[in-house]
Write an enzyme that holds these catalytic residues in place. Structure first.
Site, mmCIF file in Angstrom:
data_model
loop_
_atom_site.group_PDB
_atom_site.id
_atom_site.type_symbol
_atom_site.label_atom_id
_atom_site.label_comp_id
_atom_site.label_asym_id
_atom_site.label_seq_id
_atom_site.Cartn_x
_atom_site.Cartn_y
_atom_site.Cartn_z
ATOM 1 N N GLU A 92 7.055 7.729 -5.490
ATOM 2 C CA GLU A 92 6.099 8.452 -4.648
ATOM 3 C C GLU A 92 6.803 9.416 -3.698
ATOM 4 O OE1 GLU A 92 3.684 5.671 -2.427
ATOM 5 O OE2 GLU A 92 3.369 4.466 -4.229
ATOM 6 N N CYS A 105 8.283 13.499 2.470
ATOM 7 C CA CYS A 105 8.852 12.160 2.536
ATOM 8 C C CYS A 105 9.230 11.771 1.108
ATOM 9 C CB CYS A 105 7.804 11.203 3.109
ATOM 10 S SG CYS A 105 8.340 9.489 3.061
ATOM 11 N N CYS A 112 12.796 -1.496 -4.704
ATOM 12 C CA CYS A 112 13.720 -1.758 -3.602
ATOM 13 C C CYS A 112 14.097 -3.236 -3.645
ATOM 14 C CB CYS A 112 13.029 -1.437 -2.271
ATOM 15 S SG CYS A 112 14.090 -1.645 -0.821
ATOM 16 N N CYS A 116 11.841 -6.655 2.601
ATOM 17 C CA CYS A 116 11.085 -6.723 3.866
ATOM 18 C C CYS A 116 9.679 -7.273 3.565
ATOM 19 C CB CYS A 116 10.994 -5.342 4.514
ATOM 20 S SG CYS A 116 12.606 -4.660 4.940
ATOM 21 N N CYS A 119 6.392 -4.990 3.270
ATOM 22 C CA CYS A 119 6.514 -3.723 2.550
ATOM 23 C C CYS A 119 6.106 -3.846 1.081
ATOM 24 C CB CYS A 119 7.950 -3.235 2.656
ATOM 25 S SG CYS A 119 8.239 -1.688 1.789
ATOM 26 N N LEU A 215 13.821 -1.248 12.957
ATOM 27 C CA LEU A 215 14.225 -2.428 13.730
ATOM 28 C C LEU A 215 13.166 -3.531 13.637
ATOM 29 C CD1 LEU A 215 16.563 -3.384 15.481
ATOM 30 C CD2 LEU A 215 15.416 -2.431 17.480
ATOM 31 N N CYS A 339 3.065 2.933 1.814
ATOM 32 C CA CYS A 339 4.152 3.379 0.954
ATOM 33 C C CYS A 339 4.413 2.368 -0.170
ATOM 34 C CB CYS A 339 5.384 3.526 1.828
ATOM 35 S SG CYS A 339 6.833 3.841 0.906
HETATM 36 N N1 SAH Z 1 14.333 1.429 3.327
HETATM 37 C C1 SAH Z 1 14.221 2.330 4.413
HETATM 38 C C2 SAH Z 1 13.242 3.475 4.201
HETATM 39 C C3 SAH Z 1 11.931 3.189 3.559
HETATM 40 S S1 SAH Z 1 10.629 2.449 4.437
HETATM 41 C C4 SAH Z 1 13.898 1.586 5.691
HETATM 42 O O1 SAH Z 1 13.654 0.407 5.634
HETATM 43 O O2 SAH Z 1 13.926 2.193 6.743
HETATM 44 C C5 SAH Z 1 10.124 3.560 5.696
HETATM 45 C C6 SAH Z 1 9.578 2.857 6.926
HETATM 46 O O3 SAH Z 1 8.291 2.275 6.659
HETATM 47 C C7 SAH Z 1 10.468 1.732 7.392
HETATM 48 O O4 SAH Z 1 10.538 1.753 8.797
HETATM 49 C C8 SAH Z 1 9.710 0.517 6.913
HETATM 50 O O5 SAH Z 1 10.086 -0.642 7.577
HETATM 51 C C9 SAH Z 1 8.280 0.942 7.132
HETATM 52 N N2 SAH Z 1 7.273 0.182 6.393
HETATM 53 C C10 SAH Z 1 7.372 -0.409 5.185
HETATM 54 N N3 SAH Z 1 6.220 -1.023 4.849
HETATM 55 C C11 SAH Z 1 5.377 -0.822 5.869
HETATM 56 C C12 SAH Z 1 4.023 -1.209 6.127
HETATM 57 N N4 SAH Z 1 3.342 -1.949 5.255
HETATM 58 N N5 SAH Z 1 3.483 -0.822 7.283
HETATM 59 C C13 SAH Z 1 4.165 -0.054 8.170
HETATM 60 N N6 SAH Z 1 5.434 0.331 7.992
HETATM 61 C C14 SAH Z 1 6.036 -0.047 6.852
#
Ligand code: SAH
Length: 353
Positions: A92, A105, A112, A116, A119, A215, A339
């Site tokens: 995407e 973006c 991945c 997390c 995510c 963070l 995302c």
């Molecule tokens: N892997 C990288 C970049 C991709 S995610 C990273 O972790 O920074 C981009 C941002 O979206 C990151 O801050 C991630 O933690 C956040 N993110 C992922 N899933 C999310 C969700 N469901 N709601 C809000 N933010 C989210």
């Protein structure tokens, strides 16, 4: 069988070597570099002889992403692209219009492996890394499709960019090249969940992009609960790497903090976050900026977003302690599946990748 060459992943000097090795003059490199970066395919570069074009078509890979699906916001023109790659995998990218210019973006991996908990991109794990041509190709294909110039890039799509370090660095050099898209490093942000060895390496190369740190929690116990990377590199080692990055590059670092109702969004959490960031960055005089994001609800994770009031109270609590905080303006809310969700719904449809 010889492997096909991925021309769009090559820097001009590497393209020169490629053409010299095929018995062509060196100047072909610049011609082809410029045309490919404008979105032409090898078969369309008409200032090459027909014979050379045919040879390049058979000996090289066409790695430019293809628009598989496109959702256009009726509210603000944000476009969410699902791109299909040459092996059938999908990723995407999101095109957004801001006053300071058009921003794309982009994704850095197919899937991945960072895990997390909130995510959507990580649910099926990592399929593969994106090649430099596929990172760059998202920008080229989005410019081509929209007919608009993209002036800013954020690496915040699917994947962890620092888990694909070498390809990302090469992409940054390609996209910044004056004969190509020529996008300034200062117009590029890279977001990481906290891959400390990657941050340390990034500080040593002369690529002054903006670093953004996901963070999401102010203490190790809570962060490890939602971000497994914290078991490898804890908050202290992450923030120490940020301090070194700032000292070496002078570049401001921003922090992403996703607010999850009842998990990390109380006033006490804000106080702890402010104390943590102040303890690392005040002594070196580094500006601190926190981007607050209300969690996008993903059906598989069960996390919920809090009220607008709780977000505003969190921001106020940070500001009171000297930390600037912005609540991320939500663009394209009508197309904004969190995302990774567009790719997931496409996977569920097709059950491949
Ligand atoms: N892997 C990288 C970049 C991709 S995610 C990273 O972790 O920074 C981009 C941002 O979206 C990151 O801050 C991630 O933690 C956040 N993110 C992922 N899933 C999310 C969700 N469901 N709601 C809000 N933010 C989210």
């Amino acid at each position: 069988m010889t492997t096909k060459v991925d021309l769009l992943s090559l820097l001009p000097t590497e393209l020169e070597e490629f053409f010299l090795s095929t018995g062509e003059p060196k100047f072909r490199a610049k011609q082809v570099f410029q045309r490919l970066h404008r979105g032409e395919r090898v078969s369309e570069i008409t200032n090459l002889s027909k014979a050379l074009r045919e040879r390049l078509v058979s000996e090289t890979l066409d790695t430019l992403p293809v628009v598989e699906e496109k959702l256009v916001s009726k509210i603000d023109g944000t476009v969410k692209y699902l791109f299909r790659l040459h092996d059938g995998a999908c990723i995407e990218s999101v095109f957004m219009k801001y006053k300071h210019g058009n921003t794309l973006c982009i994704s850095s991996q197919v899937g991945c492996r960072m895990g997390c908990k909130f995510c959507a991109s990580t649910i099926g794990g990592r399929v593969r890394d994106l090649q430099p041509s596929e990172l760059l190709g998202q920008v080229i294909a989005a410019e081509k499709d929209s007919g608009e110039r993209i002036s800013n890039i954020v690496m915040m799509g699917i994947g962890e960019p620092l888990d694909n370090y070498d390809n990302v660095i090469k992409f940054l050099r390609l996209v910044n090249h004056p004969d190509g898209l020529n996008i300034g490093y200062r117009h590029i942000s890279l977001s990481t969940c906290g891959v400390v060895d990657g941050i340390n390496k990034l500080a040593t190369v002369d690529i002054p992009i903006t670093l953004s740190i996901s963070l999401h929690a102010a203490n190790d116990e809570r962060r490890s609960e939602i971000m497994p990377i914290n078991n490898k590199w804890n908050i202290a080692s992450l923030l120490q790497a940020c301090v070194s990055y700032y000292k070496t590059t002078g570049r401001r670092i921003s922090f992403e903090y996703t607010l999850i109702s009842g998990k990390n969004d109380s006033e006490a959490d804000a106080t702890e976050l402010a104390a943590l960031l102040n303890s690392y960055f005040r002594p070196i005089g580094a500006p601190i900026h926190v981007n607050l994001i209300r969690v996008n609800e993903v059906k598989e994770t069960g996390f919920k977003k809090g009220s607008n009031e709780s977000v505003n109270a969190f921001a106020k609590a940070l500001e009171k302690r000297g930390i600037t905080a912005t609540v991320r303006r939500k663009l394209g809310s009508d197309v904004n599946a969190a995302c990774g969700q567009l790719r997931r719904s496409n996977l569920n449809k097709k059950e491949e990748y």
